[in-house]
Design a protein around this motif. Structure first.
Motif, short mmCIF file in Angstrom:
data_model
loop_
_atom_site.label_atom_id
_atom_site.label_comp_id
_atom_site.label_asym_id
_atom_site.label_seq_id
_atom_site.Cartn_x
_atom_site.Cartn_y
_atom_site.Cartn_z
N SER A 149 0.83 -1.20 0.00
CA SER A 149 0.00 0.00 0.00
C SER A 149 0.86 1.25 0.00
O SER A 149 1.98 1.27 0.52
N GLU A 150 0.32 2.31 -0.58
CA GLU A 150 1.03 3.59 -0.60
C GLU A 150 1.13 4.17 0.80
O GLU A 150 2.13 4.79 1.15
N ARG A 151 0.09 3.96 1.63
CA ARG A 151 0.13 4.49 3.00
C ARG A 151 1.29 3.89 3.79
O ARG A 151 1.99 4.60 4.51
N LEU A 152 1.55 2.60 3.62
CA LEU A 152 2.68 1.96 4.30
C LEU A 152 3.98 2.58 3.81
O LEU A 152 4.89 2.87 4.61
N TYR A 157 8.64 6.33 4.54
CA TYR A 157 9.37 7.52 4.06
C TYR A 157 9.46 8.57 5.16
O TYR A 157 10.52 9.17 5.39
N ARG A 158 8.35 8.79 5.87
CA ARG A 158 8.37 9.78 6.95
C ARG A 158 9.32 9.34 8.08
O ARG A 158 10.04 10.17 8.65
N LEU A 159 9.32 8.06 8.40
CA LEU A 159 10.24 7.57 9.43
C LEU A 159 11.69 7.77 9.00
O LEU A 159 12.54 8.15 9.81
N PHE A 160 11.96 7.55 7.73
CA PHE A 160 13.29 7.80 7.18
C PHE A 160 13.65 9.28 7.34
O PHE A 160 14.74 9.62 7.81
N GLN A 161 12.72 10.17 6.98
CA GLN A 161 12.99 11.60 7.08
C GLN A 161 13.21 12.04 8.53
O GLN A 161 14.07 12.88 8.82
N ILE A 162 12.43 11.47 9.44
CA ILE A 162 12.55 11.84 10.86
C ILE A 162 13.86 11.34 11.45
O ILE A 162 14.50 12.04 12.25
N ASN A 163 14.29 10.15 11.05
CA ASN A 163 15.47 9.54 11.66
C ASN A 163 16.79 10.12 11.17
O ASN A 163 17.82 9.96 11.82
N VAL A 182 10.51 2.56 -1.74
CA VAL A 182 10.48 3.74 -2.61
C VAL A 182 9.52 3.58 -3.77
O VAL A 182 8.71 4.47 -4.06
N ASP A 183 9.57 2.44 -4.44
CA ASP A 183 8.75 2.28 -5.65
C ASP A 183 7.27 2.07 -5.35
O ASP A 183 6.46 1.96 -6.26
N ARG A 184 6.90 2.04 -4.07
CA ARG A 184 5.49 1.94 -3.70
C ARG A 184 4.86 3.31 -3.46
O ARG A 184 3.66 3.43 -3.25
N LEU A 185 5.69 4.34 -3.46
CA LEU A 185 5.20 5.71 -3.31
C LEU A 185 4.58 6.18 -4.62
O LEU A 185 4.85 5.64 -5.69
N LEU A 191 10.27 10.93 -6.58
CA LEU A 191 11.36 11.79 -7.02
C LEU A 191 12.12 12.37 -5.83
O LEU A 191 13.35 12.33 -5.76
N ASP A 192 11.37 12.91 -4.86
CA ASP A 192 12.03 13.50 -3.69
C ASP A 192 12.63 12.42 -2.80
O ASP A 192 13.68 12.63 -2.19
N ALA A 193 11.96 11.26 -2.73
CA ALA A 193 12.51 10.17 -1.91
C ALA A 193 13.83 9.67 -2.48
O ALA A 193 14.79 9.42 -1.73
#
Length: 465
Positions: A149-152, A157-163, A182-185, A191-193
């Motif tokens: 799922s995209e939500r997962l 991605y957000r956990l990556f950005q926070i950490n 990445v490819d599930r976004l 692109l930003d990921a």
């Protein structure tokens, strides 16, 4: 065992002690007497907004009743998102993550609530409540049954950005955990990921990974660019907009691939990548932001061509490079290259360093929440002072050279960069005979800090390669 009174009982006790009527108390806290009466008599469910008003009126800390509110108004009642949602936001605002966690655990038993919790996480992440957001993202990710799922993927991605921070070991682990998602976004968010992943791996000097993710970003950017600007495919344009103009992802891909090739010594291949973003005549955007970035990339292509030739041993372009550098606001990446050339090819650059002496004296490590700045610039800072130390020590300027080296050594330890730590330590021992006793003592202290940090981690220290 002491029995804690209910919220209702404590309010009643307060009114009696203060000799307040419900009407007077209601006026004080801006609630009508009917509402106050219903709350005090237990005939009305209390909202967190009303609870906060009552708590303030009683001159108590704003979260004073929160644990009892969970017990009396959430755990003992049917779950009601309209009542729970404002309470979650207040817990986050007040830093009561313990209360947040108690309620979230209740909600996760019901499969209908993870999407709502995800929305809360997105909102508080935007507001900078990273600790609470990280907890929510983790719990939503754990509850997500559809692994594609995209939500997962967004949670990861957000956990990556926070950490992401200054600890290289943490950053590497965050990148490894996030990369498979990445490819599930959504394609635009990809692109930003991909850009963020490339930047993290660049800070880790893992050049094969930099090349891999930068190439993916360029390919995806080209596909999205064609969807937007190919007239034969109108109506298929992506609905979302990237953070920056589409063409910049293609150009940045070339820039990062060139950096990776240069770092690996393949200067010829690097120059081919530079040529890719040196010619932006194909760019169709005409808005002010696009024109700004187009100018920036053309400027970077010109200066990076100089760098490419310098690193290949063509010292003849050094004067042109310096003149070009002098027109820039930020010069330390360029000065770092000057010092690299000086050390690599034994070139005297004293006249260049004197020209920029005031900027060098004032050079401080920049700070920012931006992923690139957090990752790349702290390492650039260490490399600059290390190379300045090496140049100065080779010139026999021992006092200044050791001062620069201590600066680099301390920061290398802070960002846990084992290669730079080793380089600093090796350079010190090479010139140790010229170090004053005070300087030797300082290096010994730093070394012991490194040893203790390494020993506490059972011998683990992240490699820079």
């Amino acid at each position: 065992m002491e029995i804690t009174p209910t919220i209702q009982a404590e309010i009643q006790t307060y009114l009696k002690r203060k000799g307040l009527t419900m009407t007077k108390f209601g006026h004080t806290i801006d609630l009508n007497v009917g509402t106050v009466s219903s709350i005090v008599t237990g005939n009305r469910s209390i909202s967190v907004h009303q609870l906060d008003s009552i708590t303030a009126g009683m001159n108590l800390p704003p979260d004073y009743f929160y644990e009892r509110y969970i017990e009396e108004c959430i755990e003992e009642s049917p779950l009601n998102w309209k009542k729970i949602s404002p309470f979650l936001y207040r817990c986050i605002e007040l830093g009561r993550l313990d209360c947040l966690q108690r309620v979230v655990i209740l909600l996760l038993d019901n499969p209908n609530y993870p999407p709502s919790l995800f929305e809360v996480a997105e909102n508080v992440y935007k507001d900078g409540y990273n600790e609470a957001a990280a907890y929510l993202y983790k719990k939503v990710a754990e509850s997500e049954k559809q692994q594609h799922s995209e939500r997962l993927a967004i949670c990861q991605y957000r956990l990556f950005q926070i950490n992401i921070g200054q600890d290289r070991a943490v950053n590497l682990q965050a990148a490894i955990e996030f990369a498979p998602f990445v490819d599930r976004l959504d394609e635009i968010e990809q692109l930003d990921a991909l850009k963020d992943l490339a930047n993290v791996y660049r800070s880790l000097s893992m050049w094969d990974k930099v090349y891999e993710f930068s190439s993916q970003m360029g390919q995806l950017g080209q596909i999205q660019y064609n969807l937007v600007y190919n007239s034969k495919r109108k109506g298929t344009e992506p609905q979302k907009k990237p953070i920056r103009p589409f063409f910049t992802y293609i150009a940045y891909s070339g820039l990062m691939c060139a950096s990776a090739c240069d770092a690996k010594g393949d200067h010829e291949q690097a120059l081919e990548h530079i040529h890719c973003y040196a010619d932006l005549s194909w760019v169709k955007e005409k808005d002010s932001e696009s024109l700004y970035w187009k100018k920036q990339y053309l400027q970077w292509a010109k200066i990076n061509t100089y760098v490419n030739r310098l690193m290949s041993g063509d010292i003849s372009v050094l004067p042109d490079y310096v003149e070009h550098m002098a027109a820039e606001k930020e010069i330390f990446a360029e000065l770092l290259n000057v010092l690299e050339v000086a050390n690599r090819y034994n070139v005297d650059v004293d006249h260049i360093l004197r020209r920029f002496e005031s900027q060098i004296v004032a050079y401080q490590e920049p700070s920012s929440s931006d992923t690139y700045t957090q990752q790349v610039l702290p390492e650039e800072y260490v490399r600059f002072w290390y190379k300045m130390a090496k140049y100065s020590l080779n010139k026999g300027r021992y006092l200044y050279g050791f001062k620069c080296l201590i600066n680099a050594f301390e920061k290398a330890v802070t960002i846990n960069h084992v290669l730079l730590i080793a380089n600093c330590f090796g350079l010190f021992y090479h010139f140790k005979a010229h170090a004053a006793p005070k300087t030797q003592a300082r290096f010994q202290t730093i070394y012991e800090e490194v040893w203790e940090k390494n020993d506490q981690k059972d011998g683990f220290l992240l490699s820079g390669n």
